[in-house]
Design a protein around this motif. Structure first.
Motif, PDB file in Angstrom:
ATOM      1  N   ILE A 116      41.308 -55.045 -10.810  1.00  0.00           N
ATOM      2  CA  ILE A 116      41.846 -56.246 -10.167  1.00  0.00           C
ATOM      3  C   ILE A 116      40.912 -57.434 -10.386  1.00  0.00           C
ATOM      4  CG2 ILE A 116      42.420 -57.260  -7.929  1.00  0.00           C
ATOM      5  CD1 ILE A 116      43.295 -54.456  -7.022  1.00  0.00           C
ATOM      6  N   ILE A 117      39.612 -57.223 -10.220  1.00  0.00           N
ATOM      7  CA  ILE A 117      38.649 -58.313 -10.414  1.00  0.00           C
ATOM      8  C   ILE A 117      38.636 -58.766 -11.870  1.00  0.00           C
ATOM      9  CG2 ILE A 117      36.216 -58.940 -10.276  1.00  0.00           C
ATOM     10  CD1 ILE A 117      37.623 -58.715  -7.592  1.00  0.00           C
ATOM     11  N   THR A 118      38.714 -57.826 -12.804  1.00  0.00           N
ATOM     12  CA  THR A 118      38.733 -58.192 -14.222  1.00  0.00           C
ATOM     13  C   THR A 118      39.969 -59.014 -14.559  1.00  0.00           C
ATOM     14  OG1 THR A 118      37.461 -56.249 -14.859  1.00  0.00           O
ATOM     15  CG2 THR A 118      38.794 -57.278 -16.564  1.00  0.00           C
ATOM     16  N   ALA A 119      41.120 -58.574 -14.073  1.00  0.00           N
ATOM     17  CA  ALA A 119      42.355 -59.323 -14.347  1.00  0.00           C
ATOM     18  C   ALA A 119      42.288 -60.723 -13.744  1.00  0.00           C
ATOM     19  CB  ALA A 119      43.549 -58.558 -13.792  1.00  0.00           C
ATOM     20  N   ALA A 120      41.770 -60.817 -12.510  1.00  0.00           N
ATOM     21  CA  ALA A 120      41.681 -62.132 -11.874  1.00  0.00           C
ATOM     22  C   ALA A 120      40.713 -63.049 -12.629  1.00  0.00           C
ATOM     23  CB  ALA A 120      41.234 -61.972 -10.417  1.00  0.00           C
ATOM     24  N   ALA A 121      39.569 -62.484 -13.062  1.00  0.00           N
ATOM     25  CA  ALA A 121      38.607 -63.296 -13.812  1.00  0.00           C
ATOM     26  C   ALA A 121      39.185 -63.728 -15.157  1.00  0.00           C
ATOM     27  CB  ALA A 121      37.315 -62.510 -14.015  1.00  0.00           C
ATOM     28  N   ALA A 122      39.908 -62.815 -15.829  1.00  0.00           N
ATOM     29  CA  ALA A 122      40.499 -63.153 -17.121  1.00  0.00           C
ATOM     30  C   ALA A 122      41.561 -64.245 -16.969  1.00  0.00           C
ATOM     31  CB  ALA A 122      41.112 -61.906 -17.752  1.00  0.00           C
ATOM     32  N   ILE A 123      42.367 -64.146 -15.933  1.00  0.00           N
ATOM     33  CA  ILE A 123      43.390 -65.183 -15.708  1.00  0.00           C
ATOM     34  C   ILE A 123      42.733 -66.530 -15.389  1.00  0.00           C
ATOM     35  CG2 ILE A 123      45.257 -65.896 -14.170  1.00  0.00           C
ATOM     36  CD1 ILE A 123      46.009 -62.924 -13.928  1.00  0.00           C
ATOM     37  N   SER A 124      41.632 -66.478 -14.637  1.00  0.00           N
ATOM     38  CA  SER A 124      40.953 -67.732 -14.297  1.00  0.00           C
ATOM     39  C   SER A 124      40.341 -68.398 -15.526  1.00  0.00           C
ATOM     40  CB  SER A 124      39.862 -67.478 -13.249  1.00  0.00           C
ATOM     41  OG  SER A 124      38.807 -66.700 -13.787  1.00  0.00           O
ATOM     42  N   SER A 125      40.118 -67.620 -16.608  1.00  0.00           N
ATOM     43  CA  SER A 125      39.576 -68.236 -17.828  1.00  0.00           C
ATOM     44  C   SER A 125      40.564 -69.206 -18.461  1.00  0.00           C
ATOM     45  CB  SER A 125      39.190 -67.156 -18.845  1.00  0.00           C
ATOM     46  OG  SER A 125      40.346 -66.515 -19.374  1.00  0.00           O
ATOM     47  N   LEU A 126      41.849 -69.132 -18.068  1.00  0.00           N
ATOM     48  CA  LEU A 126      42.834 -70.081 -18.598  1.00  0.00           C
ATOM     49  C   LEU A 126      42.521 -71.511 -18.177  1.00  0.00           C
ATOM     50  CD1 LEU A 126      46.112 -68.024 -17.990  1.00  0.00           C
ATOM     51  CD2 LEU A 126      44.770 -68.198 -20.092  1.00  0.00           C
ATOM     52  N   ILE A 127      41.672 -71.653 -17.138  1.00  0.00           N
ATOM     53  CA  ILE A 127      41.265 -72.999 -16.714  1.00  0.00           C
ATOM     54  C   ILE A 127      40.585 -73.736 -17.861  1.00  0.00           C
ATOM     55  CG2 ILE A 127      39.734 -74.248 -15.116  1.00  0.00           C
ATOM     56  CD1 ILE A 127      40.073 -71.907 -13.170  1.00  0.00           C
ATOM     57  N   LEU A 128      39.899 -72.979 -18.727  1.00  0.00           N
ATOM     58  CA  LEU A 128      39.158 -73.607 -19.816  1.00  0.00           C
ATOM     59  C   LEU A 128      40.061 -74.354 -20.785  1.00  0.00           C
ATOM     60  CD1 LEU A 128      36.751 -70.634 -20.623  1.00  0.00           C
ATOM     61  CD2 LEU A 128      36.171 -72.716 -19.369  1.00  0.00           C
ATOM     62  N   TRP A 129      41.333 -73.962 -20.875  1.00  0.00           N
ATOM     63  CA  TRP A 129      42.199 -74.492 -21.927  1.00  0.00           C
ATOM     64  C   TRP A 129      43.251 -75.458 -21.398  1.00  0.00           C
ATOM     65  CZ3 TRP A 129      39.179 -73.244 -25.461  1.00  0.00           C
ATOM     66  CH2 TRP A 129      38.556 -71.996 -25.497  1.00  0.00           C
ATOM     67  N   VAL A 130      43.056 -75.946 -20.171  1.00  0.00           N
ATOM     68  CA  VAL A 130      44.010 -76.909 -19.610  1.00  0.00           C
ATOM     69  C   VAL A 130      44.064 -78.179 -20.453  1.00  0.00           C
ATOM     70  CG1 VAL A 130      44.486 -78.385 -17.610  1.00  0.00           C
ATOM     71  CG2 VAL A 130      43.789 -75.996 -17.280  1.00  0.00           C
TER      72      VAL A 130
END
Length: 526
Positions: A116-130
């Motif tokens: 769960i933590i890995t998935a949440a961290a990976a999804i949060s990496s999408l912030i980089l490409w806004v």
């Protein structure tokens, strides 16, 4: 079917936590630690996004993604062991297709705290490409591939550790992996020294390394959005293809290993022994002490669960030499640190016996004979090994004048620990790995309180050995040879006194508690 397996998994977890309060405490600490780590990662991504610099984002994301995959392979094994609540061997008797079995296991891995933590961290990496919408289109499938690869890679490692190989092969493989993990510090130090000797600025060297790592299966998925943001669509699509091919290969390997471990019968190896060959039992004195001595020494020489306790002893000088050099105080104190580990060698002696402890009780052996025999078996290995470490480290460092003081502190701690564990092991039994288990496999029934009790035993050994430890420190700092010999005499004397008291008190205790210990061992979850 997958939903049913998940419900059963969480029901088992809930039942275990409700019955074991200390395990619930440890679980809560783990959840809080994971949430704190996730908050730090998200904050870091927000800061990187504000920088709008691909030259900064690329190395951080690529190295972070590579370490994430390595963490899924090694981190859960090192910190908590493999989750044995739901695995292929437990699901094999049920009428599940291979695809259902793999889906259920993958879902179990993805819905745990690490998943769960890995998935949440990976999804949060999408912030980089806004700020780069084109890169965001590549980042979404890349994140899915990266998380799926982590889950499947861990399940593949789990299946490999449980596959139908020989027990000795699994034990050797697990021990070698443990050695590599212990030596990871010196290995990392060597890599950093190579980078330091390379030409160019540090930032450019990391950028070059990230560019190479981005084309490997470790970080291809994380590097693809970087290329898309830079306009290199061919490289981005190629890296997505590498990530997809890596996942497909891992799934195929996992399927093959599951087939071998759940369908093919396990092979049993048989070794013929010459009739009448008693080995150590024919060489030790007769009686309860001699028989226990032979059995204990045999376990120390052949049982990997005991041998793994000895691995860190010769590795201590290597680790400390990398950390502070052979002139550092850590290297000089290697023998004392080794003694601290060996001092609690007998902490789980009866636990390692398992239900076979019933055969010890049935012989009618006196408790003090059992205590003394087990102690002699451990001392036959521990004392020579400790002497070797002390002599070698002082010779390498050129501090032979400190040898008596060092031996006084080390032997005092080791022998005092033997005395303490002679009593504690007659009172405490704890779930331990079964023979042939991976050293990284989680032990059912192990609780937070079990870990605290180890520190209590350590504390008692340190208190008993404190006179020798204080004298050794004063002799070493002051350069007094006479005080060093006094420390040696005090350490050996206090250690032997602790052993005598431990054997007598532990023997009386074991005579009283042996049946209760056996009942508690039988009640351990399997």
């Amino acid at each position: 079917m997958v939903a049913t397996v998940l419900r059963l998994r969480y029901r088992i977890l809930g039942n275990n936590l409700s019955r074991r309060p200390w395990q619930l405490v440890g679980f809560c600490f783990g959840v809080l630690w994971a949430l704190g780590l996730l908050a730090l990662i998200v904050a870091g991504f927000v800061a990187l996004s504000a920088s709008q610099s691909l030259s900064l984002i690329a190395p951080v994301l690529v190295f972070g993604g590579g370490l994430l995959l390595l963490g899924w392979l090694l981190g859960p094994l090192l910190l908590a062991g493999l989750d044995s609540t739901v695995d292929a061997s437990r699901l094999a008797p049920f009428p599940l297709r291979r695809s259902q079995l793999m889906s259920a296991l993958a879902a179990v891995g993805a819905t745990g705290i690490p998943g769960i933590i890995t998935a949440a961290a990976a999804i949060s990496s999408l912030i980089l490409w806004v700020r780069w919408p084109a890169a965001l289109l590549v980042a979404v499938p890349a994140v899915v591939l990266a998380v799926a690869t982590c889950v499947v890679a861990t399940q593949l490692m789990s299946a490999l550790s449980q596959s139908s190989g020989s027990r000795r092969g699994r034990e050797i493989t697990g021990t070698l992996v443990l050695i590599v993990l212990i030596l990871s510090g010196p290995i990392l130090t060597g890599v950093l020294s190579v980078l330091d000797r390379a030409t160019g600025e540090l930032s450019s060297r990391f950028a070059d390394a990230a560019a190479v790592l981005g084309w490997t299966p470790l970080a291809a998925a994380w590097s693809a959005p970087v290329d898309a943001a830079a306009g290199s669509w061919a490289a981005a699509l190629a890296k997505l293809a590498i990530a997809a091919a890596t996942l497909a290969l891992l799934v195929w390997l996992w399927d093959r290993v599951l087939t071998a471990s759940t369908v093919a019968p396990a092979r049993r190896s048989v070794r013929a022994v010459r009739s009448g060959a008693l080995q150590l039992f024919g060489r030790m004195p007769t009686g309860g002490v001699g028989a226990t001595w032979a059995r204990s020494l045999t376990a120390w020489l052949r049982d990997p669960r005991y041998l793994r306790q000895l691995i860190v002893v010769p590795l201590f000088p290597i680790l400390f030499a990398f950390a502070g050099g052979v002139d550092g105080w850590l290297f000089g104190a290697s023998a004392v640190m080794a003694a601290l580990v060996l001092a609690i060698a007998g902490y789980a002696d009866i636990s390692y016996d398992g239900t076979a402890f019933a055969s010890v009780i049935s012989t009618g052996i006196r408790g003090r004979d059992d205590r003394l025999g087990r102690l002699l078996g451990a001392a036959c290995i521990g004392v020579p090994l400790l002497l070797a470490v002390a002599i070698i480290t002082t010779s390498v460092a050129g501090t032979q004048e400190n040898l008596p003081a060092l031996l006084g502190a080390a032997l005092g701690l080791l022998l005092s620990g033997y005395g303490v564990t002679a009593v504690s092991s007659a009172l405490i039994v704890t779930p331990v790995p079964s023979p042939g288990d991976s050293p990284f496999r989680s032990v059912p029934g192990q609780t937070f309180l079990n870990g605290l009790l180890v520190f209590v035993v350590w504390g008692a050994a340190l208190v008993l050995a404190s006179p020798a430890l204080v004298l050794a420190v004063v002799a070493t700092v002051g350069g007094s040879a006479a005080l060093g010999w006094i420390a040696l005499a005090v350490g050996v004397g206090a250690g032997l006194a602790a052993i005598a008291g431990g054997v007598l008190l532990g023997g009386r205790t074991l005579d009283r508690t042996a049946p209760d210990l056996l009942q508690r061992i039988k009640a351990f979850p399997t």
